[in-house]
Design an enzyme around this catalytic site. Structure first.
Site, PDB file in Angstrom:
ATOM      1  N   HIS A  91     -26.840 -19.718  16.957  1.00 34.98           N
ATOM      2  CA  HIS A  91     -26.117 -19.032  16.945  1.00 34.98           C
ATOM      3  C   HIS A  91     -26.482 -17.547  17.232  1.00 34.98           C
ATOM      4  O   HIS A  91     -25.610 -16.578  16.663  1.00 34.98           O
ATOM      5  CB  HIS A  91     -25.363 -18.835  15.737  1.00 34.98           C
ATOM      6  CG  HIS A  91     -24.847 -20.398  15.312  1.00 34.98           C
ATOM      7  ND1 HIS A  91     -23.807 -21.209  15.742  1.00 34.98           N
ATOM      8  CD2 HIS A  91     -24.752 -21.600  14.711  1.00 34.98           C
ATOM      9  CE1 HIS A  91     -23.502 -22.203  15.074  1.00 34.98           C
ATOM     10  NE2 HIS A  91     -24.531 -22.356  14.495  1.00 34.98           N
TER      11      HIS A  91
ATOM     12  N   GLU B 259     -28.515 -24.697  12.339  1.00 37.71           N
ATOM     13  CA  GLU B 259     -28.022 -25.123  13.463  1.00 37.71           C
ATOM     14  C   GLU B 259     -28.966 -25.232  14.945  1.00 37.71           C
ATOM     15  O   GLU B 259     -27.790 -24.246  15.430  1.00 37.71           O
ATOM     16  CB  GLU B 259     -26.978 -25.305  13.481  1.00 37.71           C
ATOM     17  CG  GLU B 259     -25.755 -26.559  12.533  1.00 37.71           C
ATOM     18  CD  GLU B 259     -24.516 -26.270  12.403  1.00 37.71           C
ATOM     19  OE1 GLU B 259     -23.381 -27.234  12.566  1.00 37.71           O
ATOM     20  OE2 GLU B 259     -23.660 -24.738  13.108  1.00 37.71           O
TER      21      GLU B 259
ATOM     22  N   ASP C 240     -22.690 -14.650  15.538  1.00 38.05           N
ATOM     23  CA  ASP C 240     -22.200 -16.078  16.583  1.00 38.05           C
ATOM     24  C   ASP C 240     -22.168 -16.419  17.904  1.00 38.05           C
ATOM     25  O   ASP C 240     -22.339 -14.775  18.672  1.00 38.05           O
ATOM     26  CB  ASP C 240     -21.053 -16.449  15.599  1.00 38.05           C
ATOM     27  CG  ASP C 240     -21.366 -18.336  14.982  1.00 38.05           C
ATOM     28  OD1 ASP C 240     -22.210 -18.911  15.767  1.00 38.05           O
ATOM     29  OD2 ASP C 240     -22.071 -18.534  13.769  1.00 38.05           O
TER      30      ASP C 240
END
Length: 753
Positions: free
Chosen positions: A268, A331, A195
């Site tokens: 990410h 995202e 991440d």
């Protein structure tokens, strides 16, 4: 006379023994997850040093597991005879199904695979005293109730997730986590390894992933929403070597658990870009993120990036034999793609419409590579955007809409919506709960989760593979806190994915959980115990108190003092006619159990009046329904998912309150929740009127860094009606979590004075 006394004594002892045996049968069959069929038969089977075990060679792992469990947990040593027999049975069609029959002279385990036999052993394990778990059963024999169990899972995918990118945990703990999953008949461990805040898997071809991407300079202290944000100034990080990962994978395989690794892309990925800036769109070297959220630095779509990812995945494939490789896909802000010459060239050359289709291209290209290696991709539901890759499986987390869309397109789906499956949410309304990201997900809500959306047809519902619980660790600093957030909610999730709805019963489940606590204690698992908490609800007859456990008493006060065994015993609803503070607690015969319950009730002019909404609250966050907005009770200051906050996703809300007659109204108060990280935004304005659907004034709402935005309107007029129109915040802007999606609106009590 002596003879009669002897007979009477013998009868009495026999009666006590029978009662004790019946009691043990009730206690010893509290299995989690609840089996498909269980019947208790007469008598008990005794395991001692003359008991033996034999097995078909196909069941070696399961039989050896059980043998070790008995011998390491007690003084008993099993022999080689047919007292306990593992039998291969081709008539059992489900490879994970089993039959367990315990009679007075024998235990038979029947299955068609070692996996089925292993699950039979997990049920048999729970029929034994908890002391076997930590080697403290000191007797030379143990009795087990005679039972017959026929069992198989409802869903093929039964998983738990663990994020180690935000905070990392030891190999020993990962094994302990896997042990817990196996005990509860879960078969998948989703390991979130990369991440923005850290890269946790060794990739030998790219050593900077270990020296740079695996470490951040410091970590956020407190909650992301705190202003100003503070940091600890301490370097943090680490990674799992390939040898450690091989060790963990092999360990999981012995427990019939598949590990699905997650390598995030295209978003990410700031940690990886920090190590290799050429993978990004700007060439700049961002830092490994030291706080949480969504970041603009994502992988560029140039060929060099795909070369890197394919190299990484080649090494990942060598470590993980799983069918699925999780590629994230969530995202991913498109801001840098829009200004990147390489990305714009890719859009043009591939005939793509926009950056959303570029993401679809990105995912499809990775999928094609993994398919060529005999693997399949699974990703968060954002991979639907711009068109779903041909063979992709969707992990639906933003509610159920992604699952419905994917299933209708004949794609497999794993259900993991935030509303029921995010174990990083608060599980209690107690103020002393450890810091969490927000939200509210109590045990009961997890238990009542149905992974199959009602919008799907019977044919479409076959694409729902199952569900999993997720644990994101932004606010989880250590292993004991992991356990606290996971247990006992994982017990509920295990029953969601294993047991069929007709066999589920929450009251019975709570009784089994209470019994299961002893096993968790023996396993040194730091579980959260909220079974002795009180739930309150204001009804037309008064304020009702209830608890999910039985055989205990609720004591309460209404004068602000702490309750004791000398306080009022709760037997019926408490009448409420004015502002009241209720304090209550659960007691046994000697002491208080659990925490103190406190409820402040503001008895304002709209309590128990009529209220109507133009739209229903979202089914994941219904609160107490429309009436809950005027029941005199405000929601939590920190947990938007409780039963007082009502959630609406992307909808304009209209509220009409009918006071029944013209009433002097001095003021109207309400508030909205703010949590941008959870896509929750207070509206920009609220429109107000004293007649149905008529606007008298518009009040602008200032942006707030606090959890809530308060609205206080001074009225000083008479009216029967109060009308509120609340436009949704709108589309979340680029650079924020959930960018491009509609915002959530969460509204609390509307207080009329």
């Amino acid at each position: 006379m002596t003879f009669n006394k002897s007979i009477a004594l013998a009868v009495f002892i026999s009666f006590l023994f029978s009662c004790k045996e019946a009691e043990n049968a009730q206690i010893d069959t509290k299995i989690i997850p609840v089996p498909s069929h269980l019947s208790i038969n007469d008598g008990t089977f005794i395991i001692n040093n003359s008991t033996g075990i034999t097995y078909d060679s196909a069941f070696k792992d399961s039989a050896e597991f059980f043998k070790s469990f008995i011998e390491n947990g007690s003084n008993i040593q099993l022999q080689k005879n047919k007292s306990i027999e593992f039998i291969k049975d081709g008539s059992i069609k489900n490879s994970e199904g089993y039959e367990l029959k315990i009679s007075t002279d024998k235990i038979e385990i029947r299955a068609n695979s070692d996996q089925g036999a292993f699950y039979a052993v997990q049920s048999l394990r729970q029929l034994l005293p908890p002391e076997f778990e930590n080697g403290k059963f000191n007797n030379d024999s143990v009795q087990i109730s005679c039972v017959t169990i026929t069992d198989e899972p409802q869903f093929a995918y039964r998983g738990m997730h663990l994020d180690v990118a935000r905070h990392m945990f030891s190999v020993a703990f990962i094994k302990k986590y896997i042990d817990a999953l196996a005990m509860l008949k879960m078969n998948t461990f989703h390991w979130h390894l990369t991440d923005d805040q850290g890269w946790r898997v060794e990739i030998k071809k790219y050593p900077k992933l270990q020296t740079i991407a695996a470490f951040r300079d410091e970590t956020l202290i407190g909650h992301y929403s705190n202003s100003p944000q503070r940091f600890d100034g301490i370097r943090y990080g680490g990674y799992y070597t390939q040898e450690q990962i091989k060790e963990v994978v092999a360990y999981a395989q012995q427990k019939h658990i598949t590990i699905i690794p997650e390598i995030e892309m295209p978003g990410h990925s700031q940690a990886a870009i920090s190590a290799y800036p050429e993978l990004g769109c700007t060439g700049e070297q961002p830092i490994v993120a030291s706080k949480w959220g969504v970041f603009e630095h994502i992988y560029c779509s140039k060929d060099e990036t795909f070369d890197f990812l394919e190299d990484v995945l080649d090494e990942v494939l060598e470590l993980f034999p799983s069918k699925y490789i999780h590629i994230g896909g969530d995202e991913a802000p498109k801001k840098l793609w829009k200004s990147c010459p390489n990305c714009q060239k890719r859009i043009k050359n591939e005939g793509l419409k926009d950056e959303h289709e570029l993401q679809s291209y990105f995912v499809s290209r990775i999928e094609k590579f993994l398919n060529s290696k005999g693997r399949q991709i699974i990703g968060w539901d954002e991979i639907l955007e711009g068109g779903l890759a041909p063979n992709a499986t969707v992990m639906s987390w933003r509610g159920t809409s992604g699952a419905i869309e994917a299933a209708k397109q004949s794609h497999n789906v794993v259900m993991t919506p935030t509303s029921h499956c995010y174990f990083d949410y608060y599980q209690s309304e107690n103020s002393n709960e450890p810091l969490a990201i927000g939200g509210y997900l109590p045990l009961e809500k997890v238990y009542h989760f149905n992974p199959i959306p009602e919008e799907l047809s019977r044919k479409e519902s076959k694409y729902i593979l199952g569900a999993q619980g997720n644990l994101w660790t932004e606010y989880i600093l250590n292993e004991k806190q992991v356990e606290y957030m996971v247990f006992p909610r994982i017990l509920a999730m295990s029953e969601v994915v294993w047991s069929t709805p007709k066999h589920k019963n929450y009251k019975n489940f709570v009784n089994r959980v209470e019994h299961f606590h002893k096993r968790l204690e023996a396993l040194d698992i730091n579980y959260a115990n909220h079974l002795y908490e009180i739930e309150g609800n204001l009804t037309s007859v008064g304020y009702e108190l209830k608890t999910i456990t039985s055989n205990n008493t609720i004591y309460y006060t209404i004068d602000g003092t702490k309750p004791s065994l000398k306080s009022n015993v709760y037997t019926e609803a408490i009448p409420i006619t004015k502002n009241t503070i209720i304090k209550a607690a659960i007691f046994n015969d000697k002491q208080q159990l659990g925490s103190l319950f406190t409820q402040n009730i503001v008895y304002h002019k709209a309590v128990a009046k009529q209220i109507t909404l133009n739209v229903e609250p979202h089914k994941s966050y219904p609160g107490s329904g429309a009436a809950g907005l005027i029941n005199g009770i405000s929601g939590s200051d920190t947990r938007y998912g409780d039963k007082e906050w009502l959630g609406f996703w992307g909808e304009d809300l209209e509220i009409t309150i009918d006071l029944g007659e013209k009433t002097e109204i001095n003021s109207v108060e309400t508030r909205f929740y703010n949590s941008p990280g959870q896509w929750i935004y207070a509206p920009k304005e609220i429109q107000f009127g004293l007649k149905k659907q008529k606007i008298d004034s518009i009040i602008k709402i200032q942006t707030s860094t606090k959890n809530t935005s308060e609205v206080n309107l001074t009225i000083n007029k008479k009216s029967r009606y109060i009308y509120l129109k609340i436009p949704n915040y709108g589309i979340i802007q680029e650079g924020n979590q959930g960018a491009g999606n509609k915002a959530w609106t969460f509204i609390d009590e509307i207080i009329i004075k």
